[in-house]
Design a protein around this motif. Structure first.
Motif, short mmCIF file in Angstrom:
data_model
loop_
_atom_site.label_atom_id
_atom_site.label_comp_id
_atom_site.label_asym_id
_atom_site.label_seq_id
_atom_site.Cartn_x
_atom_site.Cartn_y
_atom_site.Cartn_z
N LYS A 1 12.58 -7.71 -6.91
CA LYS A 1 12.71 -8.48 -6.83
C LYS A 1 11.95 -9.45 -6.89
O LYS A 1 11.30 -10.11 -7.82
CB LYS A 1 14.45 -9.38 -6.99
N CYS A 2 11.95 -10.34 -5.28
CA CYS A 2 11.13 -11.07 -5.75
C CYS A 2 9.18 -10.51 -6.00
O CYS A 2 9.04 -11.92 -6.96
CB CYS A 2 11.11 -11.29 -4.09
N LEU A 3 8.99 -9.48 -5.59
CA LEU A 3 7.24 -9.44 -6.28
C LEU A 3 7.65 -9.00 -7.58
O LEU A 3 6.53 -9.79 -8.67
CB LEU A 3 7.41 -7.74 -5.60
N SER A 4 8.47 -8.84 -8.77
CA SER A 4 8.73 -8.65 -9.99
C SER A 4 8.90 -10.13 -10.29
O SER A 4 8.09 -9.85 -11.43
CB SER A 4 10.00 -8.26 -9.90
N ASP A 5 9.32 -10.94 -10.17
CA ASP A 5 9.42 -12.20 -11.02
C ASP A 5 8.32 -12.95 -10.24
O ASP A 5 7.82 -14.13 -10.65
CB ASP A 5 10.54 -13.37 -9.45
N GLY A 6 7.04 -12.54 -9.52
CA GLY A 6 5.57 -13.23 -8.94
C GLY A 6 6.32 -14.06 -8.16
O GLY A 6 5.23 -15.08 -7.98
N ALA A 7 6.92 -13.95 -7.16
CA ALA A 7 7.23 -15.29 -6.32
C ALA A 7 6.06 -15.12 -5.24
O ALA A 7 6.29 -16.04 -4.57
CB ALA A 7 8.95 -15.31 -6.11
N ILE A 8 6.26 -14.17 -5.30
CA ILE A 8 5.14 -13.79 -3.77
C ILE A 8 3.49 -14.30 -4.27
O ILE A 8 3.12 -13.53 -5.15
CB ILE A 8 6.34 -12.53 -2.92
N ASP A 9 2.96 -14.86 -3.14
CA ASP A 9 1.43 -15.28 -3.37
C ASP A 9 0.30 -14.88 -2.81
O ASP A 9 -0.64 -13.89 -3.46
CB ASP A 9 1.55 -16.23 -3.77
N THR A 10 0.62 -14.37 -1.72
CA THR A 10 -0.17 -13.61 -0.43
C THR A 10 0.51 -12.84 0.34
O THR A 10 2.19 -13.33 1.14
CB THR A 10 -0.83 -14.23 -0.10
N ILE A 11 0.62 -11.58 1.40
CA ILE A 11 0.67 -10.82 2.15
C ILE A 11 -0.14 -10.60 2.51
O ILE A 11 -1.42 -9.90 2.69
CB ILE A 11 1.58 -9.81 1.20
N LEU A 12 -0.14 -10.76 4.31
CA LEU A 12 -0.53 -9.86 5.70
C LEU A 12 0.28 -9.22 6.22
O LEU A 12 1.70 -9.08 6.61
CB LEU A 12 -0.98 -11.43 6.42
N VAL A 13 -0.13 -7.65 5.82
CA VAL A 13 0.42 -6.96 6.97
C VAL A 13 -0.26 -5.68 7.93
O VAL A 13 -1.40 -5.95 7.14
CB VAL A 13 0.94 -5.78 5.51
N GLU A 14 0.29 -5.90 8.74
CA GLU A 14 -0.32 -5.46 9.82
C GLU A 14 0.15 -3.22 9.45
O GLU A 14 1.18 -3.02 9.41
CB GLU A 14 0.37 -4.98 11.85
N LEU A 15 -0.88 -2.86 9.81
CA LEU A 15 -1.31 -0.79 9.22
C LEU A 15 -2.32 -0.28 10.08
O LEU A 15 -3.69 -0.48 10.42
CB LEU A 15 -1.26 -1.25 7.43
N PRO A 16 -2.37 1.37 10.35
CA PRO A 16 -2.82 1.37 10.83
C PRO A 16 -3.18 2.64 10.01
O PRO A 16 -2.64 3.76 9.21
CB PRO A 16 -1.70 2.51 11.86
N GLU A 17 -5.38 2.48 9.89
CA GLU A 17 -5.42 2.94 8.83
C GLU A 17 -5.48 4.32 9.17
O GLU A 17 -5.60 4.96 8.25
CB GLU A 17 -7.12 2.23 9.45
N ASN A 18 -5.31 5.10 10.63
CA ASN A 18 -5.91 6.00 10.20
C ASN A 18 -4.36 6.94 9.42
O ASN A 18 -4.46 8.50 9.44
CB ASN A 18 -6.22 7.12 11.82
N GLU A 19 -3.51 6.12 10.00
CA GLU A 19 -2.15 6.93 9.13
C GLU A 19 -2.47 6.48 6.99
O GLU A 19 -1.75 5.69 6.54
CB GLU A 19 -0.78 6.56 9.26
N GLU A 20 -3.23 7.65 7.08
CA GLU A 20 -3.78 7.42 5.29
C GLU A 20 -2.46 7.07 4.23
O GLU A 20 -2.42 6.29 2.90
CB GLU A 20 -5.21 7.96 5.23
N GLN A 21 -1.91 8.35 5.07
CA GLN A 21 -0.77 8.26 3.20
C GLN A 21 -0.01 7.12 3.51
O GLN A 21 -0.34 6.31 2.09
CB GLN A 21 0.57 9.29 3.43
#
Length: 256
Positions: free
Chosen positions: A193-213
């Motif tokens: 809902k918040c993403l759909s409303d455009g309420a969030i401006d920036t996101i930092l997320v930690e991800l394991p690059e080798n888990e490509e899918q």
């Protein structure tokens, strides 16, 4: 004035920083504060670039290093940390730095829907990381022997933000940081809902690059809501064999 935190809460340290003195409970977790400006400089830079009066949702706050930093800079923070030991020190660090008016700590885990879920903790020590929902699996989907399990009420990002979206007098922008050892996409799906409303401006997320899918799913999901990837970061000085491909991905909503 700062709260009177009893000595029985454990030893504490005060360190000088570019934003002034920071006091923290240091038993087992003190290294996190001592290295906060070195380990993830991109996260410090990301927070430092926030527009005035940003609301930071710090998901996986641990003992609160980035929550405290953002609050000292004048931002509002919702700091989410389900580990009992880390939540205890998070609250202590908020109190020691007189940030109770700026930081709201929550011990609820987050998911893609509201429900009660068992949380498995690889360690129950101060400053520890690695917890999993339902099954004791790490971010590589490898089983671990949990030190303990606690059932907790899991919320969604939408659950939390619905109370803030109605009244944005105290903040202008919303930023989300997610560091939750493999549950990042599940949590993001709870912000529809918040993403759909455009309420969030920036996101930092930690991800394991080798888990490509997994990484591709996160990218495609955020792209649907007009987010673009603006950078991928890793500090090689703090890389271990286990975390060699774990990096911070920073996304920004197009037009903000």
């Amino acid at each position: 004035m700062p709260a009177i935190v009893p000595e029985t809460w454990g030893r504490r340290e005060t360190m000088q920083s570019p934003v002034g003195d920071i006091t923290f409970l240091s038993a087992k977790s003190g290294w996190r504060f001592r290295t906060m400006f070195d380990k993830e400089p991109e996260t410090i830079d990301w927070i430092s670039a926030f527009e005035p009066n940003t609301l930071l949702i710090d998901i996986g706050a641990n003992v609160g290093i980035f929550s405290v930093y953002a609050a000292i800079l004048g931002h509002r923070v919702i700091a989410i940390e389900p580990s009992p030991a880390n939540y205890f020190q998070l609250c202590g660090n908020i109190l020691l730095n007189d940030l109770s008016d700026s930081v709201v700590p929550l011990s609820n885990p987050l998911s893609d829907y509201t429900c009660f879920l068992p949380i498995n903790f690889q360690s129950l020590d101060f400053g520890a990381s690695m917890a999993s929902i339902k099954e004791p699996l790490d971010f590589r989907n490898k089983q671990f022997n949990p030190s303990g399990q606690i059932s907790q009420l899991a919320l969604t990002i939408d659950d939390i933000l619905v109370h803030y979206i109605k009244d944005r007098k105290n903040f202008k922008k919303i930023a989300i940081k997610i560091d939750v050892d493999g549950h990042e996409f599940t949590i993001l799906k709870g912000s529809f809902k918040c993403l759909s409303d455009g309420a969030i401006d920036t996101i930092l997320v930690e991800l394991p690059e080798n888990e490509e899918q997994f990484v591709m799913e996160v990218n495609l999901f955020l792209k649907k809501f007009n987010f673009e990837l603006v950078g991928i970061f890793q500090n090689p000085k703090f890389v271990t064999a286990e975390t060699c491909d774990v990096k911070n991905y920073i996304f920004r909503h197009i037009g903000t």
